[in-house]
Design an enzyme around this catalytic site. Structure first.
Site, PDB file in Angstrom:
ATOM      1  N   CYS A  38      -1.939   9.122   3.318  1.00  0.00           N
ATOM      2  CA  CYS A  38      -1.786   8.711   1.927  1.00  0.00           C
ATOM      3  C   CYS A  38      -2.996   9.157   1.125  1.00  0.00           C
ATOM      4  CB  CYS A  38      -1.639   7.202   1.857  1.00  0.00           C
ATOM      5  SG  CYS A  38      -2.949   6.355   2.733  1.00  0.00           S
TER       6      CYS A  38
ATOM      7  N   GLU B   8       0.903  -1.169   0.000  1.00  0.00           N
ATOM      8  CA  GLU B   8       0.000   0.000   0.000  1.00  0.00           C
ATOM      9  C   GLU B   8       0.926   1.199   0.000  1.00  0.00           C
ATOM     10  OE1 GLU B   8      -3.379  -0.373   0.575  1.00  0.00           O
ATOM     11  OE2 GLU B   8      -3.510  -2.376   1.420  1.00  0.00           O
TER      12      GLU B   8
HETATM   13  P1  NAD Z   1       8.469   4.690   4.424  1.00  0.00           P
HETATM   14  O1  NAD Z   1       8.362   3.988   3.136  1.00  0.00           O
HETATM   15  O2  NAD Z   1       9.591   5.601   4.614  1.00  0.00           O
HETATM   16  O3  NAD Z   1       8.540   3.634   5.605  1.00  0.00           O
HETATM   17  C1  NAD Z   1       7.579   2.618   5.767  1.00  0.00           C
HETATM   18  C2  NAD Z   1       8.195   1.470   6.553  1.00  0.00           C
HETATM   19  O4  NAD Z   1       9.175   0.887   5.750  1.00  0.00           O
HETATM   20  C3  NAD Z   1       8.879   1.874   7.846  1.00  0.00           C
HETATM   21  O5  NAD Z   1       8.646   0.924   8.819  1.00  0.00           O
HETATM   22  C4  NAD Z   1      10.334   1.885   7.455  1.00  0.00           C
HETATM   23  O6  NAD Z   1      11.194   1.660   8.548  1.00  0.00           O
HETATM   24  C5  NAD Z   1      10.402   0.736   6.477  1.00  0.00           C
HETATM   25  N1  NAD Z   1      11.496   0.788   5.517  1.00  0.00           N
HETATM   26  C6  NAD Z   1      12.165   1.874   5.068  1.00  0.00           C
HETATM   27  N2  NAD Z   1      13.100   1.504   4.189  1.00  0.00           N
HETATM   28  C7  NAD Z   1      13.022   0.157   4.069  1.00  0.00           C
HETATM   29  C8  NAD Z   1      13.725  -0.804   3.308  1.00  0.00           C
HETATM   30  N3  NAD Z   1      14.694  -0.457   2.468  1.00  0.00           N
HETATM   31  N4  NAD Z   1      13.364  -2.081   3.430  1.00  0.00           N
HETATM   32  C9  NAD Z   1      12.373  -2.442   4.249  1.00  0.00           C
HETATM   33  N5  NAD Z   1      11.690  -1.587   5.006  1.00  0.00           N
HETATM   34  C10 NAD Z   1      12.004  -0.287   4.922  1.00  0.00           C
HETATM   35  O7  NAD Z   1       7.077   5.422   4.641  1.00  0.00           O
HETATM   36  P2  NAD Z   1       6.603   6.316   5.858  1.00  0.00           P
HETATM   37  O8  NAD Z   1       7.313   7.625   5.793  1.00  0.00           O
HETATM   38  O9  NAD Z   1       6.663   5.546   7.124  1.00  0.00           O
HETATM   39  O10 NAD Z   1       5.067   6.522   5.512  1.00  0.00           O
HETATM   40  C11 NAD Z   1       4.618   7.489   4.637  1.00  0.00           C
HETATM   41  C12 NAD Z   1       4.312   6.889   3.268  1.00  0.00           C
HETATM   42  O11 NAD Z   1       3.392   5.827   3.409  1.00  0.00           O
HETATM   43  C13 NAD Z   1       3.669   7.858   2.332  1.00  0.00           C
HETATM   44  O12 NAD Z   1       4.211   7.714   1.053  1.00  0.00           O
HETATM   45  C14 NAD Z   1       2.201   7.427   2.323  1.00  0.00           C
HETATM   46  O13 NAD Z   1       1.507   7.784   1.159  1.00  0.00           O
HETATM   47  C15 NAD Z   1       2.335   5.955   2.495  1.00  0.00           C
HETATM   48  N6  NAD Z   1       1.134   5.376   3.086  1.00  0.00           N
HETATM   49  C16 NAD Z   1       0.312   4.648   2.275  1.00  0.00           C
HETATM   50  C17 NAD Z   1      -0.862   4.111   2.789  1.00  0.00           C
HETATM   51  C18 NAD Z   1      -1.799   3.318   1.926  1.00  0.00           C
HETATM   52  O14 NAD Z   1      -2.682   2.650   2.462  1.00  0.00           O
HETATM   53  N7  NAD Z   1      -1.660   3.333   0.620  1.00  0.00           N
HETATM   54  C19 NAD Z   1      -1.170   4.296   4.126  1.00  0.00           C
HETATM   55  C20 NAD Z   1      -0.293   5.033   4.916  1.00  0.00           C
HETATM   56  C21 NAD Z   1       0.854   5.562   4.383  1.00  0.00           C
END
Ligand code: NAD
Length: 979
Positions: free
Chosen positions: A770, A736
């Site tokens: 998001c 997502e």
């Molecule tokens: P992010 O992608 O930076 O981090 C998400 C998670 O991934 C965190 O737990 C992080 O530690 C982990 N992560 C980071 N790098 C990684 C890697 N290389 N390998 C594995 N895991 C890794 O996102 P964020 O800043 O926490 O959240 C914001 C983003 O999430 C925005 O882009 C938003 O649109 C999206 N979001 C989407 C939805 C949806 O349902 N579509 C819901 C909420 C947030």
């Protein structure tokens, strides 16, 4: 009993009186009768009238007529039908449109006392001439910005001296000038407090009361100076506590302690009405100067019941009309019994109530001078005459002002007149019998909780209409703060595990505060978690679905008992305001209960059978799941992905975001309190790039549930696609990801709704959802006027530490986010014109960024294409609706989208052509609810089935079909012989 007999007798006399008169309004009554007889026609008529003020183009107006009424089965007059069919002919439009406007203006004139102060003067003069007095109300519903609230205040500050001077010139009239044994102010005004503060919110009672009083007190001083009476109107239930609190504080204010010329309206359809009256009487007894109470039935019944139903709240209003009627009489009796502390105003058009008021007042030895009646301008004229002939004091509530803001008032009046349950029992005299019987409470207590049938029922959000909910939040916030700085270990195999390296989780509203210190997992610890997850899997997969579902339900119960505590942690750690934090916890509870139900449903899935064979379909678990979560819905998303993983029989390793690890740790603690076997859920706080990626690569991971950015999500999709040595499966990954969501504002949109909906979609939780709106596409025709209001409304949002419920906006999540957003804003200034970019000087500590709005943004620019995860909105111009859709679809994302329009054809086009996972029409585009709005996007917004929907769990399982040939040597068990 004697009293009752007298009421009935007087009621009959009143009825005979009015039947002998002629209302002279037959054309409207005919329309109303028609509307009552056909609910679809009623709905379309009200909707059309509501839209009319925005239709200043003749062709547009006739096109709307065609769309609203063209397909109705109702037999409209032949000529009208022919006209509707020709709606695309401009010559006809130029004839028909003015006619329609003239008719509706006629309707409006019936209920409104003019569109400016001069016309209102003429109206009150006419009213005075026939021996009635008046109460003036300046039309205007809620103010959506502080600028509009200032204007509303100013309108009263100008009207009071002008109108008062005008009325001083009147000749004396005993019936108008003498009331309660003293000279009654000739000028009487009614006031809506919600219009004095654009940010009025039940969650922030104290702040709302403070802000309202700031604008109200100058009005009261002005009224005092010009000998005017001020009546405070009652509005929707959510504001009741605020309105009553303001009133009670004014009563105690030394400047107004000896001023009797103030009052408040109380609505008898509210179950709390009697208790509220008791509170008011208690306050008045203390101050020893009387004040007025205007008893009304209440004009928002439809609204109150729909809102309560929609949110699973108990209904604040009586659901049966006879209960409201009975309550009206009970309250009336109480008010008269409290004379002279209370000066009673009975506002009704109901014959029984009028008769009851006169008889009950007399029974308390009150004279006609000791109370007054009120009726609405334009309604029940025959009843008015009858009261005047009896020398009763009668005041007419006269709204005046522009038709546009007045349309909501007109629709409310028409709704009331055509409801079929109308209090207006005399407008349609001859045909309908008038009930003079004593109303009794029906005591249908069970009706208070609206029935939901057997479908899934979402956890109700806090309404904050009662002070107990505030107190709970305040207690928990202070309780959480006392627990700051604690250390939270990893959880591996059910055991706590501390690490040398740690993560400091801060309060983004004040980064000097440490919310908690978290262990940071190493690769060895990830291996240990994997080992324990594999071990636990053997036992866990063997449990029945119901056993696993019941674990989820148990966790949901535990969470429900601690919901305010979990919300409080989010307020500190994620920077959410009270309502957003509460919503996140409720969504988490919903996910647990919903996925428990869904898992059980999938167990029952059947396939077709054939003679001589038995077919079954089974869903089975995959193995160890990795759950990687974001910080912006720190509890709901984690809970949803984790619940889905484990209820399907997998075990899970949770890797939460490093910005909100305390909430994750608290939740995993709760999961273990529910008695989940060791190893089923492990918690590995730590770096995403390190530990998240290491685990995603792990050969034993079977399923990855990820929510986060597009960059990380697509990287993980690549990782999952690789097969490592010894790997015998394809990893399933559910992602997502982000969005660049657009809202379209059409030329005929309800501008109040569109402005507030856009502001809340774009800047709610600082734009860090998001689903947030980051593109706004406005049709050329309304672009400038809409933008002006949008900017003022956005500017009015209060920003600051979210532990204060008055702050709708809090900080952005981290220093990194803060810097990135500021860089995007500064780059954006090279591409487009910025129309809102205020600074907040008083907030020097936290990561606060007030709303930013860019205008004239080009559709292909970086501003319009890249996700900026913060309070930044790009506004784009479209020449027509088709172009607006084209711009909206010009994105690599397809997550949420919205349209504000009252054009049925455009709404249908949006349904067909707007490419998004979740489309919202005429409402904000955030806040999807489990099972009601299954959530998720496509294109680069995500892969997989929607969260909170029926198919979501399928992704966490394999399925196998088993077919057994049951026929041996030509015979089969009886049940397999035939279908
Ligand atoms: P992010 O992608 O930076 O981090 C998400 C998670 O991934 C965190 O737990 C992080 O530690 C982990 N992560 C980071 N790098 C990684 C890697 N290389 N390998 C594995 N895991 C890794 O996102 P964020 O800043 O926490 O959240 C914001 C983003 O999430 C925005 O882009 C938003 O649109 C999206 N979001 C989407 C939805 C949806 O349902 N579509 C819901 C909420 C947030």
């Amino acid at each position: 009993m004697k009293l009752e007999k007298r009421i009935q007798e007087l009621g009959s006399v009143l009825l005979t009186d009015i039947r002998e008169q002629d209302d002279g309004q037959h054309w409207l009554d005919a329309l109303v009768n028609y509307a009552i007889s056909d609910p679809q026609f009623r709905l379309q008529t009200l909707r059309f009238i509501d839209t009319l003020p925005s239709l200043d183009d003749d062709v547009e107006l006739t096109r709307h007529l065609q769309e609203y009424f063209g397909n109705l089965e109702t037999p409209l007059p032949e000529l009208a039908l022919w006209g509707l069919k020709q709606s695309d002919k401009p010559w006809l439009a130029h004839i028909a449109a003015p006619l329609v406007r003239y008719t509706i203006r006629g309707l409006a004139r019936r209920f409104m006392g003019g569109n400016n102060i001069q016309r209102a003067c003429n109206t009150v003069d006419r009213i005075k001439r026939v021996g009635m007095s008046s109460s003036l109300d300046i039309l205007g519903e809620a103010s959506v910005s502080e600028h509009e609230a200032d204007n509303y205040q100013q309108a009263y500050l100008e009207m009071i001296p002008a109108m008062s001077a005008h009325m001083q010139a009147w000749s004396d009239s005993e019936i108008v000038d003498q009331l309660h044994g003293r000279a009654a102010p000739r000028l009487n005004v009614s006031l809506k407090l919600s219009s004095l503060y654009s940010q009025i919110d039940a969650a922030d009672t104290k702040g709302s009361v403070r802000a309202i009083k700031q604008r109200l007190i100058p009005i009261l001083n002005c009224a005092l100076e010009h000998h005017a009476f001020v009546m405070i109107d009652m509005e929707q239930y959510d504001f009741k506590n605020i309105i009553i609190t303001v009133f009670l504080e004014i009563l105690e204010d030394s400047r107004f302690r000896h001023w009797p010329d103030i009052g408040i309206a109380i609505q008898a359809y509210l179950r709390d009405a009697f208790d509220d009256l008791s509170r008011i009487v208690e306050a008045l007894n203390k101050r020893s100067t009387p004040a007025s109470v205007r008893l009304v039935r209440g004009a928002y019944w439809d609204y109150e019941t729909i809102v309560a139903n929609q949110n699973n709240w108990p209904s604040p209003v009586w659901l049966h009309k006879n209960d409201t009627d009975a309550n009206f009489e009970r309250c009336m009796d109480f008010l008269f019994s409290e004379h002279p502390v209370i000066e009673t105003v009975i506002a009704t058009h109901n014959t029984r109530s009028l008769a009851a008021a006169m008889v009950i007042a007399k029974s308390y030895n009150l004279s006609k001078q000791d109370y007054e009646f009120q009726m609405l301008y334009g309604m029940a004229n025959v009843l008015k005459n009858s009261l005047v002939q009896r020398q009763q004091h009668l005041r007419i509530y006269v709204p005046y002002g522009e038709t546009l803001p007045g349309m909501a008032y007109l629709v409310r009046r028409l709704l009331e007149n055509s409801s079929g349950q109308s209090v207006l029992d005399v407008a349609l005299t001859q045909e309908r019998p008038v009930d003079l019987d004593k109303p009794e409470f029906s005591l249908h207590e069970e009706d208070r909780i609206t029935s939901v049938g057997d479908h899934f029922c979402n956890q109700a959000l806090y309404r904050f209409a009662e002070t107990a909910e505030h107190d709970l939040f305040e207690q928990e916030l202070s309780h959480c703060r006392q627990q700051f700085d604690q250390v939270y270990p990893l959880t591996i195999d059910g055991k706590s595990c501390l690490t040398k390296q740690t993560i400091r989780s801060i309060n983004p509203a004040n980064p000097e505060e440490t919310v908690g210190i978290l262990a940071s997992a190493s690769q060895q610890q990830a291996d240990a978690a994997m080992l324990s997850a594999k071990k636990a899997y053997v036992f866990w997969r063997g449990l029945s679905v119901t056993e696993r579902a019941n674990y989820l339900r148990k966790i949901a119960n535990l969470l429900q008992n601690r919901r305010v505590e979990f919300a409080a942690w989010q307020i500190f750690e994620a920077g959410k305001n009270w309502r957003e934090a509460d919503a996140d916890v409720c969504e988490a509870i919903d996910f647990l209960n919903y996925y428990a139900d869904q898992a059980e449903r999938l167990e029952q899935v059947t396939v077709n059978q054939s003679a001589g064979e038995q077919n079954t379909l089974h869903y089975c678990s995959r193995g160890v799941g990795l759950v990687i979560t974001p910080w912006n819905f720190p509890l709901a998303i984690l809970t949803g992905m984790l619940a889905a993983t484990i209820v399907c029989g997998n075990t899970a390793i949770v890797k939460p975001s490093s910005q909100t690890p305390v909430i994750a740790a608290k939740f995993v603690e709760l999961v273990h309190q529910a008695g989940l076997p060791e190893g089923v859920v492990s918690l590995l706080t730590g770096s995403g790039a390190e530990i998240g990626e290491y685990l995603a690569n792990h050969v034993d991971i079977q399923v990855i549930a990820f929510t986060g950015s597009m960059a990380v999500g697509t990287r993980l999709i690549n990782i999952a696609a690789q097969s490592h040595s010894g790997q015998t499966h394809i990893k399933r990954i559910i992602t997502e990801m982000g969005g660049k969501n657009a809202i379209i504002v059409d030329t005929d949109a309800d501008m109040d709704e569109a402005v507030t909906g856009t502001v809340s979609s774009a800047f709610g939780f600082q734009g860090q959802k998001c689903s947030a709106a980051s593109r706004l596409i406005v049709l050329d025709h309304v672009y400038d006027s809409f933008l002006e209001r949008l900017v003022e409304t956005s500017r009015s949002l209060q920003i600051g530490a979210p532990e204060d419920p008055g702050n709708i906006m809090g900080p952005v999540i981290s220093k990194r986010a803060y810097t990135n957003i500021l860089t995007a804003i500064s780059n954006g200034k090279q591409q487009a014109r910025v129309v809102l970019n205020d600074s907040v000087n008083h907030l020097d500590k936290g990561y606060f960024i007030p709303p930013v709005i860019f205008t004239e943004v080009a559709a292909d620019s970086v501003l319009a294409q890249q996700e900026i995860f913060g309070p930044v909105l790009s506004v784009l111009r479209a020449s027509d609706f088709g172009q607006a859709l084209q711009i909206a679809n010009n994105s690599q994302y397809a997550l949420t989208g919205g349209v504000y329009s009252r054009n049925p054809e455009h709404l249908q086009r949006a349904k067909n052509e707007f490419n998004v996972g979740n489309l919202y029409l005429n409402r904000k585009i955030t806040g999807a609810q489990v099972s009601r709005q299954p959530f998720g996007g496509y294109k680069l917004s995500g892969s997989g089935y929607k969260a909170g929907g029926e198919n979501y769990l399928l992704q966490f399982m394999h399925s196998s079909t088993i077919t057994e040939n049951t026929m041996r040597r030509g015979f089969a068990p009886k049940e397999n012989q035939q279908l």
